[in-house]
Design a protein around this motif. Sequence first.
Motif, mmCIF file in Angstrom:
data_model
loop_
_atom_site.group_PDB
_atom_site.id
_atom_site.type_symbol
_atom_site.label_atom_id
_atom_site.label_comp_id
_atom_site.label_asym_id
_atom_site.label_seq_id
_atom_site.Cartn_x
_atom_site.Cartn_y
_atom_site.Cartn_z
ATOM 1 N N ILE A 182 20.444 4.393 -27.986
ATOM 2 C CA ILE A 182 19.865 5.732 -28.075
ATOM 3 C C ILE A 182 18.701 5.862 -27.108
ATOM 4 N N SER A 183 17.840 4.848 -27.073
ATOM 5 C CA SER A 183 16.684 4.865 -26.174
ATOM 6 C C SER A 183 17.117 4.985 -24.717
ATOM 7 N N VAL A 184 18.089 4.186 -24.319
ATOM 8 C CA VAL A 184 18.565 4.212 -22.931
ATOM 9 C C VAL A 184 19.223 5.554 -22.602
ATOM 10 N N SER A 185 20.029 6.069 -23.525
ATOM 11 C CA SER A 185 20.703 7.356 -23.302
ATOM 12 C C SER A 185 19.702 8.490 -23.149
ATOM 13 N N VAL A 186 18.720 8.528 -24.033
ATOM 14 C CA VAL A 186 17.693 9.568 -23.963
ATOM 15 C C VAL A 186 16.891 9.413 -22.665
ATOM 16 N N ASN A 187 16.605 8.164 -22.289
ATOM 17 C CA ASN A 187 15.885 7.902 -21.046
ATOM 18 C C ASN A 187 16.654 8.459 -19.853
ATOM 19 N N ILE A 188 17.953 8.226 -19.804
ATOM 20 C CA ILE A 188 18.773 8.727 -18.687
ATOM 21 C C ILE A 188 18.753 10.254 -18.640
ATOM 22 N N VAL A 189 18.981 10.878 -19.785
ATOM 23 C CA VAL A 189 19.015 12.347 -19.841
ATOM 24 C C VAL A 189 17.667 12.931 -19.411
ATOM 25 N N PHE A 190 16.571 12.364 -19.933
ATOM 26 C CA PHE A 190 15.255 12.898 -19.588
ATOM 27 C C PHE A 190 14.839 12.546 -18.164
ATOM 28 N N ASN A 191 15.343 11.437 -17.625
ATOM 29 C CA ASN A 191 15.104 11.156 -16.206
ATOM 30 C C ASN A 191 15.698 12.264 -15.353
ATOM 31 N N LYS A 195 0.818 -1.220 0.000
ATOM 32 C CA LYS A 195 0.000 0.000 0.000
ATOM 33 C C LYS A 195 0.851 1.270 0.000
ATOM 34 N N ARG A 196 2.072 1.191 0.525
ATOM 35 C CA ARG A 196 2.940 2.372 0.530
ATOM 36 C C ARG A 196 3.399 2.729 -0.879
ATOM 37 N N LEU A 197 3.570 1.716 -1.736
ATOM 38 C CA LEU A 197 4.037 1.953 -3.106
ATOM 39 C C LEU A 197 2.895 2.203 -4.084
ATOM 40 N N PHE A 198 1.675 1.875 -3.686
ATOM 41 C CA PHE A 198 0.526 1.967 -4.582
ATOM 42 C C PHE A 198 0.412 3.321 -5.286
ATOM 43 N N PRO A 199 0.491 4.459 -4.578
ATOM 44 C CA PRO A 199 0.333 5.734 -5.298
ATOM 45 C C PRO A 199 1.442 5.985 -6.327
ATOM 46 N N TYR A 200 2.644 5.515 -6.039
ATOM 47 C CA TYR A 200 3.758 5.712 -6.980
ATOM 48 C C TYR A 200 3.587 4.850 -8.229
ATOM 49 N N VAL A 201 3.200 3.600 -8.022
ATOM 50 C CA VAL A 201 2.972 2.707 -9.161
ATOM 51 C C VAL A 201 1.806 3.223 -9.996
ATOM 52 N N LEU A 202 0.762 3.711 -9.335
ATOM 53 C CA LEU A 202 -0.387 4.266 -10.041
ATOM 54 C C LEU A 202 0.018 5.470 -10.887
ATOM 55 N N GLN A 203 0.849 6.349 -10.331
ATOM 56 C CA GLN A 203 1.345 7.510 -11.090
ATOM 57 C C GLN A 203 2.155 7.052 -12.305
ATOM 58 N N TYR A 204 3.042 6.098 -12.091
ATOM 59 C CA TYR A 204 3.886 5.618 -13.188
ATOM 60 C C TYR A 204 3.027 4.987 -14.282
ATOM 61 N N VAL A 245 12.897 14.435 -13.553
ATOM 62 C CA VAL A 245 12.827 14.120 -12.126
ATOM 63 C C VAL A 245 13.594 15.138 -11.292
ATOM 64 N N ALA A 246 14.851 15.403 -11.662
ATOM 65 C CA ALA A 246 15.692 16.276 -10.839
ATOM 66 C C ALA A 246 15.424 17.759 -11.078
ATOM 67 N N ILE A 247 15.230 18.150 -12.313
ATOM 68 C CA ILE A 247 15.088 19.574 -12.631
ATOM 69 C C ILE A 247 13.627 20.019 -12.578
ATOM 70 N N CYS A 248 12.745 19.290 -13.271
ATOM 71 C CA CYS A 248 11.334 19.681 -13.325
ATOM 72 C C CYS A 248 10.530 19.188 -12.118
ATOM 73 N N LYS A 249 11.091 18.276 -11.345
ATOM 74 C CA LYS A 249 10.441 17.738 -10.136
ATOM 75 C C LYS A 249 9.112 17.049 -10.438
ATOM 76 N N PHE A 250 9.065 16.262 -11.535
ATOM 77 C CA PHE A 250 7.852 15.534 -11.903
ATOM 78 C C PHE A 250 7.724 14.219 -11.158
ATOM 79 N N GLY A 251 8.758 13.816 -10.448
ATOM 80 C CA GLY A 251 8.708 12.581 -9.670
ATOM 81 C C GLY A 251 8.574 11.348 -10.535
ATOM 82 N N ILE A 252 7.739 10.426 -10.069
ATOM 83 C CA ILE A 252 7.543 9.147 -10.763
ATOM 84 C C ILE A 252 6.979 9.361 -12.165
#
Length: 174
Positions: free
Chosen positions: A80-89, A35-44, A93-100
């Motif tokens: 390319i997919s993994v690299s773009v994923n890392i950069v956008f993560n 139940k603690r992870l439920f809201p995060y999984v739901l957001q993702y 997450v860190a800059i825009c603070k969008f979280g999960i």
Amino acid sequence: TTSGFVSISIIVGIMVAFGCWLFRGELTAFICTDKRLFPYVLQYLGCATGLSFFTMISQALSQFMDVDGKPGTVTRAMAISVSVNIVFNIFFVAICKFGITGSALASVCGSMASIVFLVLCMNRNNKSYHFKVHVPNAIKILGENVKNGFSMMMTTVLVATCFIYMNSMVVKSL
């Protein structure tokens, strides 16, 4: 034809994505018992399932390239997919603070980058597959593709459901 397969992949992908998004609460409850992870999984899942057709198209195009004898191109697309994923993560997450949700968006951006790369590679002259759209036969081709691909789609859905269920049992036991 390639264009018929891509067209049906897009249509089915959008339908599956919408269905998964529509039932994201039920999916979350199925795969997440903590139940603690439920809201995060739901957001993702709210973001990832709604845009999952990009991941489906990326995988379909990768398979075309692999069958065409170009596994190196598939590997480059994945890098390319993994690299773009890392950069956008980092960005989401860190800059825009969008979280999960930012993490899910980063994954989608990675798939989109892979699609762009693979489409550019497929449009070169030295390929086996060609994108052709012949409008008068499009409905007939679409119907044939649905009929021919339905059993494989159902197999994939059942295997994925089995894996999700097995993972859920493993998580419960841990």
